[in-house]
Structures are given as structure tokens and as C-alpha cells.
Motif scaffolding. Sequence first.
Motif, PDB file in Angstrom:
ATOM      1  N   ASN A 159      22.653 -20.171  -4.833  1.00  0.00           N
ATOM      2  CA  ASN A 159      23.678 -20.693  -5.672  1.00  0.00           C
ATOM      3  C   ASN A 159      24.736 -19.926  -6.051  1.00  0.00           C
ATOM      4  OD1 ASN A 159      23.817 -21.053  -9.014  1.00  0.00           O
ATOM      5  ND2 ASN A 159      23.862 -23.004  -7.798  1.00  0.00           N
ATOM      6  N   LYS A 160      24.660 -18.619  -6.035  1.00  0.00           N
ATOM      7  CA  LYS A 160      25.621 -17.540  -6.539  1.00  0.00           C
ATOM      8  C   LYS A 160      26.717 -17.528  -5.525  1.00  0.00           C
ATOM      9  CE  LYS A 160      24.205 -16.077 -10.808  1.00  0.00           C
ATOM     10  NZ  LYS A 160      23.768 -14.665 -11.536  1.00  0.00           N
ATOM     11  N   ALA A 161      26.170 -17.992  -4.096  1.00  0.00           N
ATOM     12  CA  ALA A 161      27.040 -17.205  -3.022  1.00  0.00           C
ATOM     13  C   ALA A 161      28.602 -18.018  -3.036  1.00  0.00           C
ATOM     14  CB  ALA A 161      26.355 -17.649  -1.680  1.00  0.00           C
ATOM     15  N   ASP A 162      29.550 -17.152  -2.581  1.00  0.00           N
ATOM     16  CA  ASP A 162      30.924 -17.908  -2.215  1.00  0.00           C
ATOM     17  C   ASP A 162      30.807 -18.100  -0.637  1.00  0.00           C
ATOM     18  OD1 ASP A 162      32.118 -17.816  -4.847  1.00  0.00           O
ATOM     19  OD2 ASP A 162      31.686 -15.576  -4.610  1.00  0.00           O
ATOM     20  N   LEU A 163      30.170 -17.211  -0.041  1.00  0.00           N
ATOM     21  CA  LEU A 163      30.032 -17.164   1.642  1.00  0.00           C
ATOM     22  C   LEU A 163      28.647 -17.000   2.013  1.00  0.00           C
ATOM     23  CD1 LEU A 163      31.430 -17.022   4.439  1.00  0.00           C
ATOM     24  CD2 LEU A 163      31.654 -14.783   3.961  1.00  0.00           C
ATOM     25  N   VAL A 164      28.130 -17.879   2.675  1.00  0.00           N
ATOM     26  CA  VAL A 164      26.878 -17.657   3.204  1.00  0.00           C
ATOM     27  C   VAL A 164      27.211 -17.256   4.900  1.00  0.00           C
ATOM     28  CG1 VAL A 164      24.808 -18.568   3.920  1.00  0.00           C
ATOM     29  CG2 VAL A 164      25.692 -19.170   1.822  1.00  0.00           C
ATOM     30  N   ILE A 165      26.740 -16.096   5.245  1.00  0.00           N
ATOM     31  CA  ILE A 165      26.928 -15.668   6.616  1.00  0.00           C
ATOM     32  C   ILE A 165      25.350 -16.021   7.477  1.00  0.00           C
ATOM     33  CG2 ILE A 165      27.173 -13.859   8.306  1.00  0.00           C
ATOM     34  CD1 ILE A 165      28.999 -12.497   6.140  1.00  0.00           C
ATOM     35  N   LEU A 166      25.500 -16.931   8.532  1.00  0.00           N
ATOM     36  CA  LEU A 166      24.311 -17.201   9.113  1.00  0.00           C
ATOM     37  C   LEU A 166      24.237 -16.439  10.236  1.00  0.00           C
ATOM     38  CD1 LEU A 166      22.180 -19.189   8.905  1.00  0.00           C
ATOM     39  CD2 LEU A 166      23.296 -20.681  10.335  1.00  0.00           C
ATOM     40  N   ASN A 167      23.433 -15.551  10.224  1.00  0.00           N
ATOM     41  CA  ASN A 167      23.664 -14.074  11.322  1.00  0.00           C
ATOM     42  C   ASN A 167      22.374 -14.403  12.395  1.00  0.00           C
ATOM     43  OD1 ASN A 167      24.706 -11.875  12.447  1.00  0.00           O
ATOM     44  ND2 ASN A 167      23.134 -10.530  11.218  1.00  0.00           N
ATOM     45  N   LYS A 168      22.770 -13.524  13.344  1.00  0.00           N
ATOM     46  CA  LYS A 168      21.365 -13.496  14.580  1.00  0.00           C
ATOM     47  C   LYS A 168      21.893 -14.920  15.141  1.00  0.00           C
ATOM     48  CE  LYS A 168      18.841  -9.891  12.564  1.00  0.00           C
ATOM     49  NZ  LYS A 168      17.686  -9.339  12.020  1.00  0.00           N
ATOM     50  N   ILE A 169      22.840 -15.705  15.127  1.00  0.00           N
ATOM     51  CA  ILE A 169      22.945 -17.013  15.738  1.00  0.00           C
ATOM     52  C   ILE A 169      22.470 -17.112  17.437  1.00  0.00           C
ATOM     53  CG2 ILE A 169      25.511 -16.998  16.051  1.00  0.00           C
ATOM     54  CD1 ILE A 169      23.632 -19.653  14.084  1.00  0.00           C
ATOM     55  N   ASP A 170      22.678 -15.682  17.819  1.00  0.00           N
ATOM     56  CA  ASP A 170      22.206 -15.604  19.335  1.00  0.00           C
ATOM     57  C   ASP A 170      20.883 -16.007  19.549  1.00  0.00           C
ATOM     58  OD1 ASP A 170      22.763 -13.100  17.609  1.00  0.00           O
ATOM     59  OD2 ASP A 170      21.523 -12.255  19.329  1.00  0.00           O
ATOM     60  N   LEU A 171      19.947 -15.981  18.436  1.00  0.00           N
ATOM     61  CA  LEU A 171      18.470 -16.035  18.552  1.00  0.00           C
ATOM     62  C   LEU A 171      18.178 -17.428  18.213  1.00  0.00           C
ATOM     63  CD1 LEU A 171      17.081 -12.858  16.630  1.00  0.00           C
ATOM     64  CD2 LEU A 171      17.543 -13.345  19.227  1.00  0.00           C
ATOM     65  N   LEU A 172      19.107 -18.299  18.032  1.00  0.00           N
ATOM     66  CA  LEU A 172      18.895 -19.851  17.634  1.00  0.00           C
ATOM     67  C   LEU A 172      17.660 -20.465  18.874  1.00  0.00           C
ATOM     68  CD1 LEU A 172      19.488 -21.468  15.195  1.00  0.00           C
ATOM     69  CD2 LEU A 172      21.573 -22.349  16.459  1.00  0.00           C
ATOM     70  N   PRO A 173      18.006 -20.170  20.127  1.00  0.00           N
ATOM     71  CA  PRO A 173      17.358 -21.060  21.055  1.00  0.00           C
ATOM     72  C   PRO A 173      15.914 -20.390  21.130  1.00  0.00           C
ATOM     73  CG  PRO A 173      19.364 -19.824  22.285  1.00  0.00           C
ATOM     74  CD  PRO A 173      19.213 -19.447  20.786  1.00  0.00           C
ATOM     75  N   TYR A 174      15.547 -19.248  20.517  1.00  0.00           N
ATOM     76  CA  TYR A 174      13.977 -18.749  20.474  1.00  0.00           C
ATOM     77  C   TYR A 174      13.571 -19.094  19.090  1.00  0.00           C
ATOM     78  CZ  TYR A 174      16.959 -16.294  24.183  1.00  0.00           C
ATOM     79  OH  TYR A 174      17.859 -16.236  25.163  1.00  0.00           O
ATOM     80  N   VAL A 175      14.131 -19.460  18.161  1.00  0.00           N
ATOM     81  CA  VAL A 175      13.403 -19.594  16.895  1.00  0.00           C
ATOM     82  C   VAL A 175      13.507 -21.003  16.333  1.00  0.00           C
ATOM     83  CG1 VAL A 175      13.833 -17.158  16.243  1.00  0.00           C
ATOM     84  CG2 VAL A 175      15.293 -18.775  15.675  1.00  0.00           C
TER      85      VAL A 175
END
Lengths: 223, 112
Positions: A159-175
Motif C-alpha cells: 500500500n505504501k509503495a510508489d514503485l513496485v519492482i517485479l524482479n527475477k522476471i527471468d525465472l517466470l517460466p520456472y515458477v
Amino acid sequence: MNKIKILTSVLKANDQLAGSTREWFNGKGITAFNMMSSPGSGKTTIIESIVGTMKDRSSVAVLEGDIETTLDSERISKKKVKVVSINTGPFGGDCHLEASWIRTALGELDLKKVKTVIIENIGNLVCPAEFDTGSHRNIVVLSVPEGDDKPAKYPLAFNKADLVILNKIDLLPYVDFDKKTFLKNLRSVNPKAKVIETSGKTGSGIHKVSEWMDAQRMTRRKK
Amino acid sequence: MHELSIVMNIFDIITEKVPDKKIRALKMAVGDISGVSVEALRFSFDIAKKGTALEDAELKIKRVKVSVRCRKCGAGAVLKDRFVLQCPECPSRDVEIVKGRELNIEYVEVND
């Protein structure tokens, strides 16, 4: 028995100190970013990459919050930027950074040329969200292996975030991370935050984070 | 996780506002999204109060539910279960949190 009204917030002292820190930053033309996430989401790697892209590294200072060790500060200092380690305590110390820690750490830095301060908060999605550090913007990092349900589980931080960084996006196919579910969960607690996808490993998206930070500095300067 | 340090803050505030008095009870308001665990707060309070002016004090806690108000249509609502920012009346998600973040000392009771 006699009732004595007190009516005060327990966090008032912290909030006031954070407020005055923000004023102090403003007076020096510094923009401060507070970065929060669970342990292992990739905050330090992202900071390393961001400062790596900066032309003038003397204009940035990093405050590294950790319960123990100076490992992260050592990593950051290799990038030739100013860094101060804040260790909150050897015996499972504080789980978050308070405004007073930030003030003490700032006192240890030569901030003459500094225009950007990045605070890496303690790896924890619960407590740091409650305590204002004196920063201007809050960044929350979530790595995809942590799961798409996290904004719903830790609503205050998101709720307090101005920016949300969605990291390790390279792992998306495996999780099992569903971006749509993540966004739905995020929007239910924060309709406005900007979302940027990154990979600390490959460096993808990092320039977008740097651009966003630049834009925040510009907006604040215009005010 | 940090309730013990919060309790120490509470004791500091009370000692400053009500010096030299034996405290019989302390009333707190704790919001549902204050991030504070009431159980941990009670636990920390019982540990920390020994040898202080609050040694015999009873900790009374009032929970505060999260209330929101829509910035578009002005409708208000108390959130029942999950923390979801959504106007109860219109489709807007632009709602303001009006209650639920409290971590307040309301009053203390002392002997006359």
C-alpha cells in the motif's frame, strides 16, 4: 481511580523525526528512496545495477540496513559510491530501520555532491512499512519466486509503495507466478503504484527503474 | 517482532507525561493494519513492566477496524475481513484509509 488522557501516537516521535529528515533532504536538494522487500528478493543487486548505470557516482549515497554483517555494504562500495552500513543489532536486532538510525547514518556521510540517497531497508515485508524513514518515495521489490499472493498477504508494505519492482522476471517460466493475479492483488491494496519488471541477473528493466528515479527527482525539483 | 521496542517507547511517553505516578491501567488503540501484533504487545508489556511504574498496570486494548472513504463519491465503509481498497458504492479504487493505522495511547489510570 483517576483517568489521565494522553491521546498520542506511539510512533509520533519517529514520524516527527522522519518529517524533519525529509525537510533536511529538501534543503539540500536530495531525493531519498526507501527500498523494502523480503530477504533475498534482489534489492542489493538492483541497487548495484542502478548505481552501475549512473554517470556521476559521487551524486549517490546508499544506506545499507541489515541486522548483521556488512556484506551488502561491501558489495555496494565496490561500485565506488558512498555507503554506510546500519546494523540494527547482533542478537536478532530491530527488524526495520527507524528515522533515528537514518539520521545517525547520514551524519557519517559526506553529502556535499549527493543528490540521491537510497535506503536499503531490512529484508522484511512487515515492520519496515510502519516506520517512516524520512524518504520521499517508497520502492517495494518482489521477486517472482515469492509468489503472486504477496501484495494480499502484506498489504501495508504494498500500500505504501510508489514503485513496485517485479524482479527475477527471468525465472517466470520456472515458477508458478501469475502476473494477472499479482496485478489484481496489488491493485486491491494500491491502485496507483508504478510496476516495473526487472531481472537483476540479466539487467533487463534496470534502466526503467533509473528513469523512474530520475523522473521522481525532476518532479520534486519542480515543486 | 518489534513490539518490545514499541512497549519501551510507550513507557517513555507515559513516564514523560505522567511522572512519579503508579499506573494502574493503560488503554491503547491498535488498528488492524498498524502492523502490531496484539498478542506480542501483551507479551512484551508483561515482560517490560517489571520494576517500572507500570508494574501493576493492566493493559487494555481497543482494536480499530480499517475504515475507508471513497475520494470520488464520498461513500465510507468499515472493512470486514480482507484489506481491499475498493469503494463500497462506486467502482472507484481511489479510497482513503481513515482508520486502522492507529497505535495510540488513549489514557492511563492512576490512584487518586
